[in-house]
Design a protein around this motif. Structure first.
Motif, PDB file in Angstrom:
ATOM      1  N   VAL A 136     -53.510 111.974   6.999  1.00 36.59           N
ATOM      2  CA  VAL A 136     -52.635 110.941   6.434  1.00 36.59           C
ATOM      3  C   VAL A 136     -53.355 110.374   5.223  1.00 36.59           C
ATOM      4  O   VAL A 136     -54.555 110.195   5.254  1.00 36.59           O
ATOM      5  CB  VAL A 136     -52.394 109.750   7.397  1.00 36.59           C
ATOM      6  CG1 VAL A 136     -51.080 109.061   7.071  1.00 36.59           C
ATOM      7  CG2 VAL A 136     -52.439 110.168   8.829  1.00 36.59           C
ATOM      8  N   GLY A 137     -52.616 110.097   4.179  1.00 38.06           N
ATOM      9  CA  GLY A 137     -53.258 109.550   2.981  1.00 38.06           C
ATOM     10  C   GLY A 137     -53.627 110.677   2.041  1.00 38.06           C
ATOM     11  O   GLY A 137     -53.378 111.858   2.315  1.00 38.06           O
ATOM     12  N   ASN A 138     -54.253 110.317   0.933  1.00 41.02           N
ATOM     13  CA  ASN A 138     -54.521 111.302  -0.118  1.00 41.02           C
ATOM     14  C   ASN A 138     -55.870 111.980   0.061  1.00 41.02           C
ATOM     15  O   ASN A 138     -56.675 111.566   0.881  1.00 41.02           O
ATOM     16  CB  ASN A 138     -54.440 110.604  -1.488  1.00 41.02           C
ATOM     17  CG  ASN A 138     -53.076 109.945  -1.660  1.00 41.02           C
ATOM     18  OD1 ASN A 138     -52.068 110.454  -1.168  1.00 41.02           O
ATOM     19  ND2 ASN A 138     -53.037 108.805  -2.343  1.00 41.02           N
ATOM     20  N   ASP A 164     -56.568 111.030  14.200  1.00 39.02           N
ATOM     21  CA  ASP A 164     -55.359 111.311  14.986  1.00 39.02           C
ATOM     22  C   ASP A 164     -55.457 112.599  15.790  1.00 39.02           C
ATOM     23  O   ASP A 164     -54.463 113.278  16.038  1.00 39.02           O
ATOM     24  CB  ASP A 164     -54.114 111.372  14.069  1.00 39.02           C
ATOM     25  CG  ASP A 164     -53.925 110.076  13.313  1.00 39.02           C
ATOM     26  OD1 ASP A 164     -54.294 109.022  13.859  1.00 39.02           O
ATOM     27  OD2 ASP A 164     -53.425 110.121  12.179  1.00 39.02           O
ATOM     28  N   HIS A 223     -54.542 104.488  18.376  1.00 34.41           N
ATOM     29  CA  HIS A 223     -54.890 105.395  19.467  1.00 34.41           C
ATOM     30  C   HIS A 223     -53.808 105.316  20.542  1.00 34.41           C
ATOM     31  O   HIS A 223     -53.590 104.256  21.128  1.00 34.41           O
ATOM     32  CB  HIS A 223     -56.265 105.041  20.041  1.00 34.41           C
ATOM     33  CG  HIS A 223     -57.374 105.237  19.050  1.00 34.41           C
ATOM     34  ND1 HIS A 223     -58.680 104.951  19.304  1.00 34.41           N
ATOM     35  CD2 HIS A 223     -57.345 105.713  17.771  1.00 34.41           C
ATOM     36  CE1 HIS A 223     -59.420 105.246  18.237  1.00 34.41           C
ATOM     37  NE2 HIS A 223     -58.621 105.689  17.293  1.00 34.41           N
ATOM     38  N   THR A 270     -54.545 102.476   4.971  1.00 34.55           N
ATOM     39  CA  THR A 270     -53.576 101.951   5.941  1.00 34.55           C
ATOM     40  C   THR A 270     -53.158 100.521   5.579  1.00 34.55           C
ATOM     41  O   THR A 270     -52.300  99.951   6.243  1.00 34.55           O
ATOM     42  CB  THR A 270     -54.192 101.920   7.350  1.00 34.55           C
ATOM     43  OG1 THR A 270     -55.375 101.115   7.293  1.00 34.55           O
ATOM     44  CG2 THR A 270     -54.552 103.319   7.826  1.00 34.55           C
ATOM     45  N   ARG A 327     -46.402 106.643   8.651  1.00 32.77           N
ATOM     46  CA  ARG A 327     -46.289 107.618   7.558  1.00 32.77           C
ATOM     47  C   ARG A 327     -46.271 109.048   8.112  1.00 32.77           C
ATOM     48  O   ARG A 327     -46.955 109.336   9.099  1.00 32.77           O
ATOM     49  CB  ARG A 327     -47.492 107.495   6.604  1.00 32.77           C
ATOM     50  CG  ARG A 327     -47.481 106.250   5.760  1.00 32.77           C
ATOM     51  CD  ARG A 327     -48.698 106.196   4.855  1.00 32.77           C
ATOM     52  NE  ARG A 327     -49.936 105.978   5.609  1.00 32.77           N
ATOM     53  CZ  ARG A 327     -51.139 105.953   5.055  1.00 32.77           C
ATOM     54  NH1 ARG A 327     -51.287 106.159   3.755  1.00 32.77           N
ATOM     55  NH2 ARG A 327     -52.207 105.720   5.789  1.00 32.77           N
ATOM     56  N   THR A 334     -62.513 106.708   4.722  1.00 32.84           N
ATOM     57  CA  THR A 334     -62.473 105.319   5.144  1.00 32.84           C
ATOM     58  C   THR A 334     -63.835 104.697   4.818  1.00 32.84           C
ATOM     59  O   THR A 334     -64.722 105.385   4.299  1.00 32.84           O
ATOM     60  CB  THR A 334     -62.099 105.198   6.642  1.00 32.84           C
ATOM     61  OG1 THR A 334     -61.837 103.807   6.928  1.00 32.84           O
ATOM     62  CG2 THR A 334     -63.187 105.729   7.555  1.00 32.84           C
ATOM     63  N   LYS A 378     -57.921 111.146  20.219  1.00 32.45           N
ATOM     64  CA  LYS A 378     -59.122 110.507  20.794  1.00 32.45           C
ATOM     65  C   LYS A 378     -58.744 109.525  21.898  1.00 32.45           C
ATOM     66  O   LYS A 378     -59.391 109.467  22.942  1.00 32.45           O
ATOM     67  CB  LYS A 378     -59.901 109.756  19.693  1.00 32.45           C
ATOM     68  CG  LYS A 378     -60.405 110.653  18.582  1.00 32.45           C
ATOM     69  CD  LYS A 378     -61.039 109.843  17.459  1.00 32.45           C
ATOM     70  CE  LYS A 378     -60.069 108.994  16.673  1.00 32.45           C
ATOM     71  NZ  LYS A 378     -59.089 109.745  15.876  1.00 32.45           N
ATOM     72  N   ALA A 381     -63.237 105.982  15.962  1.00 29.27           N
ATOM     73  CA  ALA A 381     -61.917 105.929  15.329  1.00 29.27           C
ATOM     74  C   ALA A 381     -61.985 106.844  14.099  1.00 29.27           C
ATOM     75  O   ALA A 381     -63.066 107.311  13.725  1.00 29.27           O
ATOM     76  CB  ALA A 381     -61.574 104.508  14.920  1.00 29.27           C
ATOM     77  N   GLN A 382     -60.823 107.124  13.505  1.00 27.30           N
ATOM     78  CA  GLN A 382     -60.741 108.048  12.362  1.00 27.30           C
ATOM     79  C   GLN A 382     -61.383 109.398  12.727  1.00 27.30           C
ATOM     80  O   GLN A 382     -61.374 109.768  13.872  1.00 27.30           O
ATOM     81  CB  GLN A 382     -61.378 107.432  11.091  1.00 27.30           C
ATOM     82  CG  GLN A 382     -60.591 106.262  10.520  1.00 27.30           C
ATOM     83  CD  GLN A 382     -60.856 104.949  11.230  1.00 27.30           C
ATOM     84  OE1 GLN A 382     -61.990 104.545  11.385  1.00 27.30           O
ATOM     85  NE2 GLN A 382     -59.823 104.272  11.659  1.00 27.30           N
TER      86      GLN A 382
HETATM   87  P1  IMO Z   1     -57.322 107.013  14.014  1.00 26.94           P
HETATM   88  O1  IMO Z   1     -58.449 106.252  14.662  1.00 26.94           O
HETATM   89  C1  IMO Z   1     -55.873 109.010  10.416  1.00 26.94           C
HETATM   90  C2  IMO Z   1     -57.039 107.204   6.586  1.00 26.94           C
HETATM   91  C3  IMO Z   1     -55.987 106.558   5.716  1.00 26.94           C
HETATM   92  C4  IMO Z   1     -56.567 106.833   4.342  1.00 26.94           C
HETATM   93  C5  IMO Z   1     -58.073 106.657   4.561  1.00 26.94           C
HETATM   94  C6  IMO Z   1     -58.596 105.278   4.215  1.00 26.94           C
HETATM   95  O2  IMO Z   1     -55.985 106.676  14.547  1.00 26.94           O
HETATM   96  O3  IMO Z   1     -57.629 108.478  14.016  1.00 26.94           O
HETATM   97  P2  IMO Z   1     -58.447 102.900   5.382  1.00 26.94           P
HETATM   98  O4  IMO Z   1     -57.266 102.077   5.796  1.00 26.94           O
HETATM   99  O5  IMO Z   1     -59.335 103.274   6.526  1.00 26.94           O
HETATM  100  O6  IMO Z   1     -59.199 102.308   4.253  1.00 26.94           O
HETATM  101  O7  IMO Z   1     -57.805 104.273   4.824  1.00 26.94           O
HETATM  102  O8  IMO Z   1     -58.270 106.901   5.961  1.00 26.94           O
HETATM  103  N1  IMO Z   1     -57.118 106.688   7.977  1.00 26.94           N
HETATM  104  C7  IMO Z   1     -56.718 107.373   9.055  1.00 26.94           C
HETATM  105  N2  IMO Z   1     -56.119 108.580   9.155  1.00 26.94           N
HETATM  106  N3  IMO Z   1     -56.206 108.312  11.531  1.00 26.94           N
HETATM  107  C8  IMO Z   1     -56.830 107.118  11.441  1.00 26.94           C
HETATM  108  O9  IMO Z   1     -57.314 106.464  12.511  1.00 26.94           O
HETATM  109  C9  IMO Z   1     -57.080 106.581  10.146  1.00 26.94           C
HETATM  110  N4  IMO Z   1     -57.632 105.434   9.703  1.00 26.94           N
HETATM  111  C10 IMO Z   1     -57.668 105.534   8.376  1.00 26.94           C
HETATM  112  O10 IMO Z   1     -54.733 107.171   5.896  1.00 26.94           O
HETATM  113  O11 IMO Z   1     -56.352 108.164   3.979  1.00 26.94           O
END
Ligand code: IMO
Ligand code: GDP
Ligand code: MG
Length: 433
Positions: A279-281, A18, A46, A134, A309, A245, A21, A229-230
């Motif tokens: 986001v997430g733990n 996030d 995105h 997610t 979230r 991820t 990108k 991504a991520q």
């Molecule tokens: P973009 O491309 C932020 C986080 C999830 C979780 C961990 C695993 O928009 O930056 P997953 O569903 O991938 O198995 O989740 O990764 N996560 C992201 N956090 N931006 C994202 O994508 C994310 N895609 C997955 O919150 O912590």
């Protein structure tokens, strides 16, 4: 053959996702010919804002709004064909010309409805230790890929009867697995197969041999943008495992997931927010709790583009960023959401981690060490100027430049752009300090 071979530029997340990108890929797409997403799936969100319109892409590359540019979903993705069909229909309904511009690598893996069910069941079974995924089925789909039981997009080239048989066997097999491990409700094989088959007319015409396509494109002098991504700290190998991820958002994923070899790379651009979110733990040493974190979340509108979230917020984490610059071999930086820092009396940067009696300047990869980290903060003077309307480097106040120069020096990487708002136009080419 063209005289000049085309080259590839990678745009990837330097933090926990996030970072903006999508906005930067959209902007850079203008000076490139083809945009390729290289990993992940519909876990991505995105966002692009232009001419009063907002678009959120989960699977389709963020170059789609630039007319005349081709977009490829690379082989490194796990693609939910139902989601892809829906995303395409949504864009068509909004008048975006998608016809003949979106291609799906035939070697991309298919993320099917049962992967989402498994994602939920796996998370629930982890109880207090869940990852906070997610819920888009990412882990189970990559698990199938690694186990060599996955189905690739090329499956849609098979004749209906044969494909239906393969899918039916797969769903029955998954149901057995679900019953044995989770004692949960089975999926309806017929309904599931019907759903997957229903989008065949949309997906099949998009299939492409992405290797051939990209090699030919570069030979013809076309420049390619590789969209991650991520983010690096969520990388399966380099991130805060297991709170990551299931793919490689870092440079290795760009190579594997696009099939473009390293010698064709021109630049590796790392996108960093001017602060940090997650986001997430999982560990996040520079996280701000209480009012300070809440205020950053409200100012920055930090709510997930995919799940809605609230994002955890904190100061720029230089320890993680240095590590990210090293892992990716970044050649350029883009600092986004710089407008959000204005009006703060003091801006802080996490320059080290205090763990017991020791200060770590290098990222400790051991989770049990990382979990004890306390941030060592360095304070910078704030600035009051609102930067949303700034378009030139001269309009950036000196105090803000001190902060930017510090980040660039510490990361040993030049800044290419500073983003000062969500709109395509709100971007400033960096000048001399
Ligand atoms: P973009 O491309 C932020 C986080 C999830 C979780 C961990 C695993 O928009 O930056 P997953 O569903 O991938 O198995 O989740 O990764 N996560 C992201 N956090 N931006 C994202 O994508 C994310 N895609 C997955 O919150 O912590
Ligand atoms: P991505 O997943 O890396 O593409 O980023 P997201 O789209 O999930 O999150 C970035 C959010 O910040 C989106 O809502 C963007 O519209 C917004 N955004 C991007 N750049 C800027 C910026 O420079 N300033 C502000 N205020 N918002 C931005
Ligand atoms: Mg996002």
């Amino acid at each position: 053959m063209s005289e000049k071979r085309g080259r590839a530029t990678v745009v990837l997340g330097g933090q926990w996702g996030d970072e903006g990108k999508g906005k930067i890929v959209d902007f850079l797409a203008e000076s490139h010919d083809v945009v390729v997403r290289f990993q992940g799936g519909a876990n991505a969100g995105h966002t692009i804002r232009t001419e009063g319109q907002e678009y959120i892409f989960h699977l389709i590359p963020s170059g789609i709004l630039m007319e005349g540019k081709d977009c490829i979903l690379g082989g490194g993705l796990v693609v939910d064909p139902l989601e892809l069909a829906e995303e395409l229909a949504g864009l068509r309904a909004r008048g975006v010309a998608v016809e003949g511009r979106v291609f799906l690598s035939s070697s991309a893996h298919m993320l099917l409805p049962y992967h989402k069910v498994l994602d939920r069941l796996e998370e629930e079974s982890k109880k207090g230790k869940s990852i906070g995924t997610t819920g888009r089925g990412i882990g189970p789909a990559y698990k199938d890929k690694a186990s060599r039981t996955g189905l690739r997009a090329e499956m849609y080239a098979k004749e209906d009867e044969r494909l239906e048989r393969i899918l039916m066997e797969r769903v029955i097999e998954i149901n057995r697995h679900i019953a044995a491990l989770y004692d949960a409700e089975a999926l309806s094989p017929k309904e599931t197969v019907d759903k997957i088959m229903a989008v065949k007319p949309v997906i099949k015409p998009m299939l492409v041999d992405s290797h051939r396509y990209l090699q030919d494109a570069m030979r013809a002098g076309k420049d390619i943008l590789l969209e991650g991504a991520q983010g690096t700290m969520l990388d399966l190998d380099h991130g805060t495992y297991p709170f990551v991820t299931s793919s490689n958002p870092s440079i290795g994923g760009a190579i594997v997931g696009s099939g473009v070899a390293p010698k064709h790379l021109k630049d590796v651009i790392g996108i960093f927010k001017a602060y940090c979110t997650r986001v997430g733990n999982g560990p996040f040493p520079s996280e701000l709790h209480g009012e300070e974190g809440e205020s950053l979340r409200q100012e920055g509108a930090e709510f997930g583009a995919t799940t809605g979230r609230p994002r955890r917020c904190g100061w720029f984490d230089l320890v993680a960023a240095r590590y990210s610059a090293e892992v990716n071999g970044l050649t350029q930086l883009v600092i986004t959401k710089f407008d959000i820092l204005c009006g703060m009396k003091k801006v802080q940067v996490c320059t080290g981690y205090r763990i017991g009696d020791e200060i770590y300047e290098h990222y400790p990869r051991d989770l049990s060490v990382l979990e004890q980290a306390e941030p060592v903060l360095r304070e910078f003077e704030g600035w009051d100027e609102k930067l949303g309307d700034a378009r030139n480097w001269d309009e950036i106040p000196e105090a803000a430049k001190v902060y930017l120069k510090y980040l660039s020096d510490e990361l040993e990487t030049p800044i290419l752009y500073v983003s000062v708002g969500p709109d395509r136009k709100q971007i400033i080419p960096a000048g001399e300090f």
